[in-house]
Design a protein around this motif. Structure first.
Motif, mmCIF file in Angstrom:
data_model
loop_
_atom_site.group_PDB
_atom_site.id
_atom_site.type_symbol
_atom_site.label_atom_id
_atom_site.label_comp_id
_atom_site.label_asym_id
_atom_site.label_seq_id
_atom_site.Cartn_x
_atom_site.Cartn_y
_atom_site.Cartn_z
ATOM 1 N N VAL A 100 0.860 -1.190 0.000
ATOM 2 C CA VAL A 100 0.000 0.000 0.000
ATOM 3 C C VAL A 100 0.887 1.228 0.000
ATOM 4 C CG1 VAL A 100 -1.718 1.318 1.315
ATOM 5 C CG2 VAL A 100 -1.860 -1.189 1.238
ATOM 6 N N HIS A 102 0.895 5.517 0.277
ATOM 7 C CA HIS A 102 0.079 6.708 0.572
ATOM 8 C C HIS A 102 0.927 7.961 0.487
ATOM 9 C CE1 HIS A 102 1.564 7.613 4.668
ATOM 10 N NE2 HIS A 102 1.502 6.324 4.942
ATOM 11 N N TRP A 114 0.628 1.620 9.592
ATOM 12 C CA TRP A 114 1.570 0.522 9.790
ATOM 13 C C TRP A 114 1.362 -0.163 11.132
ATOM 14 C CZ3 TRP A 114 4.705 1.155 14.036
ATOM 15 C CH2 TRP A 114 4.818 2.449 14.559
ATOM 16 N N ILE A 124 3.627 -1.018 3.988
ATOM 17 C CA ILE A 124 3.132 0.345 3.807
ATOM 18 C C ILE A 124 4.274 1.234 3.309
ATOM 19 C CG2 ILE A 124 2.030 2.328 4.909
ATOM 20 C CD1 ILE A 124 0.256 -0.083 4.878
ATOM 21 N N THR A 126 5.373 5.230 2.006
ATOM 22 C CA THR A 126 5.023 6.653 1.987
ATOM 23 C C THR A 126 5.794 7.323 0.861
ATOM 24 O OG1 THR A 126 4.720 6.621 4.390
ATOM 25 C CG2 THR A 126 4.918 8.772 3.362
ATOM 26 N N SER A 141 2.201 -1.586 -5.516
ATOM 27 C CA SER A 141 1.084 -1.377 -4.586
ATOM 28 C C SER A 141 -0.264 -1.640 -5.252
ATOM 29 C CB SER A 141 1.113 0.062 -4.051
ATOM 30 O OG SER A 141 2.309 0.284 -3.305
#
Length: 268
Positions: A100, A102, A114, A124, A126, A141
């Motif tokens: 994922v 973001h 997380w 996760i 970033t 992702s």
């Protein structure tokens, strides 16, 4: 008669107007009236929580028609709970493992995804600006999470500014896009949205999104996910306003609340 005149004549005929009548802008003063940016900005800034709640209701109603899964969440914990639920339950499309990504945005960093997804086999990422592996991480992702700068109730559109740490690829490459929109960033229509954009230091580009990717090129059959995300989940962060209850008429808008308890237990 040239092609332009033929085209205009066809339109006039379809509208039931004389085929050769030229219309003037003065005939439609409301349609061509110049907008007063100061008045629009004042209207946005003076909007009450109750008026914003009404816009949230309009947004959710219009989102349904565009195949957007929209929900209201009352807090960041509820937003995180909704995202965790989606990450756990949604199936992978192109990748063997769950990644994922973001945006590097304060509202999203504060969710600390997380923590609750630790031990769930989910990685996760970033979108930190200097990350040289960001392209590979985004491709890997299956969910991309963003925080739009503006939401437009009239057209159920979210507007995202492309800037360092917030690339447009996050909302375009993964199979599923989750957007967390703060109610304070919601406006009524595109006129208000453009008035706000003119006040901002605009980056190289911004993206307007009204639903998941779709096409009906082949046999007029609607297909989602052809050129981008197949799903768009919109979470409207809207603290409760006691005076007015939002009646969206959309089943499932309370869903994030239902699994909030699961998330809070995980967070402890």
């Amino acid at each position: 008669m040239d092609s332009q005149q033929t085209f205009l004549t066809t339109i006039r005929k379809s509208l039931g107007l004389p085929p050769t009548e030229e219309r003037s802008k003065t005939t439609f003063p409301g349609l061509f009236r110049q907008t007063n940016k100061a008045e629009i900005l004042a209207r946005i800034r003076q909007r009450t929580p109750q008026e914003l709640d009404k816009l949230v209701g309009i947004l959710l109603s219009n989102a349904k028609d565009l195949n957007i899964s929209a929900s209201v969440v009352a807090s960041r914990d509820e937003a995180a709970a909704a995202i965790v639920h989606l990450v756990k339950t949604k199936n992978l499309e192109f990748t063997p493992t769950k990644h994922v990504v973001h945006h590097d945005h304060p509202d999203l960093n504060a969710l600390q995804l997380w923590k609750c997804l630790e031990g769930e086999g989910v990685t996760i990422h970033t979108t930190f600006g200097p990350d040289r592996q960001l392209r590979e991480k985004t491709i890997a992702s299956f969910i991309g999470i963003t925080a739009p700068a503006i939401g437009v109730a009239e057209s159920a559109t979210i507007i995202q500014l492309t800037k360092p740490g917030q690339p447009r690829s996050t909302s375009l490459v993964p199979s599923i896009h989750i957007a967390v929109l703060d109610r304070k960033n919601l406006v009524a229509d595109l006129a208000e949205a453009y008035a706000l954009l003119k006040e901002m230091a605009l980056p190289d580009s911004f993206v307007c999104i009204s639903g998941p990717s779709k096409t009906a090129d082949i046999e007029a059959t609607m297909v989602h996910g052809a050129h981008g995300p197949r799903e768009l989940h919109l979470l409207v962060l809207s603290p409760p306003t006691n005076e007015i209850a939002i009646d969206t008429g959309i089943p499932g808008t309370e869903e994030p609340v239902a699994f909030q308890e699961e998330y809070l237990q995980c967070k402890k």
